[in-house]
Design an enzyme around this catalytic site. Sequence first.
Site, PDB file in Angstrom:
ATOM      1  CE  LYS A  27     -53.129 -43.951 -11.132  1.00  0.00           C
ATOM      2  NZ  LYS A  27     -51.956 -43.160 -10.675  1.00  0.00           N
ATOM      3  CB  SER A  61     -52.175 -43.238  -6.930  1.00  0.00           C
ATOM      4  OG  SER A  61     -51.540 -42.767  -8.094  1.00  0.00           O
ATOM      5  CB  SER A  90     -48.658 -43.357  -8.467  1.00  0.00           C
ATOM      6  OG  SER A  90     -49.066 -42.603  -7.346  1.00  0.00           O
TER       7      SER A  90
END
Length: 511
Positions: free
Chosen positions: A94, A169, A193
């Site tokens: 990420k 996210s 997330s």
Amino acid sequence: MLKQPTDQDLHRIAEANHFVLNDAEIGAFQQSIAKSLASYTTIENLSDSTVRTRDRDHGHAPLPEKNAYGAWAWKTSIRTREDGALHGKRIAIKDNISVAGVPLLNGSEIMEGYVSEADATVVARILAAGAEIAGKAVSENLCFSGGSHTSYPGPVLNPLDTKRMSGGSSSGNGALLAANECDIAIGGDQGGSVRIPASWCGVVGLKPSWGLVPYTGAFPIEPSLDHLGPMARTVDDIALMLDVIAGRDGLDARQIEVPHALPSYSTALEANIAGLRVGILKEGFGWEGLSDPDVDDAVRQATETFRKLGMTVKQVSVPMHLHGLDVWTGIATEGAWSVMVRDNVIAYGSQALQDIGLIDFYRKAKLEKAQLFSPTVKGVILLGHYLAEQTGGVFYAKAQNLRRKLRAAYDQALSEVDILVMPTTPTTAPRHEPEASLGRTMEIALNMMPNTATFDATGHPALSIPCATVGGMPVGMMIVGRHFEEQTILAVAKAFETQGISQSGRQSDEA
Ligand SMILES: NC(=O)c1ccccc1
């Protein structure tokens, strides 16, 4: 070099702090400050001996024709050894997690031009285990959205239906896994997330117990909510990755509760789960105005699989679950504002390793480019600043105290059952709304988290696993366990996955 303040500076700062100084006081404080400034010169000149950029291939921006879902933020092929537990695995990281020598946008245009100087602990551990870092996966804007529409440079599309959101996210993570473009991805989770994109993209995602996986080298929201965790297509890969990334690094203040000896999670997958007690969390279903009844039904029906596996299943009630999101909001809003906005991602008072290069870049970016903050981040700034101004942190402080009560309420339930089960998200992946108003943009960034965010506040481990489809889109079931009992969650998830695959419910719609 720091300059000695002017007398004017001292008068201004005194006034801002509601006191006044006479000339004699100014003189005395100037002398005392001059002495302290010598220490700052020393600090500036000493090396803090943190590892800086390594000599490696820094990769390249993704080619548009190879980025159909907008999920890659950067492409790399970093490998440092040819053996190890993760050898042969392609890993996406990420884009709020540092890979030395590689850009980090954290989904925000204000970070354009920033390059990480050191590997995050998870990245160093993954490389040491022989995996390939295949690239950075797009994150929502400063991680502040559970949709996949606030990311810079653009929205992330769900490969299962490109009109829909992948969830955030860790938006790129979900899309890359669903599209088979990586084997395992590392996500971040402060409000859901990891689990939201896992739910909406039909993959497995684990938010481990708070602290189990070191957060060192990742862009924070608020230390007491920050988690990193693995996402993958199989429970085996989740366990394999957790074995590599779990455990203290001696640098992260979030790891205070982490046991020094940890189990082998891969080995634990074989544990006998017959006789374990499953609690269906009553309050996790039927969220007014949010829940799709078909999703609720699909999760309830999936719990029948646990019975077939020899587990006992009963409904349990934790009334305070209904207030979990309120407690989270009290911590997250003012907490995120203080850490990310007021304090340039420094958690004052913590002994954690600090990323000086990141702090310096982000501070300047914030001063010059604040107009480019996303609606969700501006919302945090407006309310967080207002709360601090009006109440001086009293609500934040009370929410932190309520966190204990919330945690105890789940722990009470988890003394009667071994795991809690509920829908990860109240619906399947919603459609992108490119024409959404500002208000609607905020709403679709935040309206899916009532079951996930509460466990960021309490720190309980929670895993999302696909359990059915509704309208052709995957439904995520969330399995929550006791602190540092990931092995139980993983064993149950593995058994469910093995059983679930042979079931029609997994493939077809549960009307
Ligand atoms: N970072 C998060 O986990 C998050 C999730 C949903 C909404 C806001 C934040």
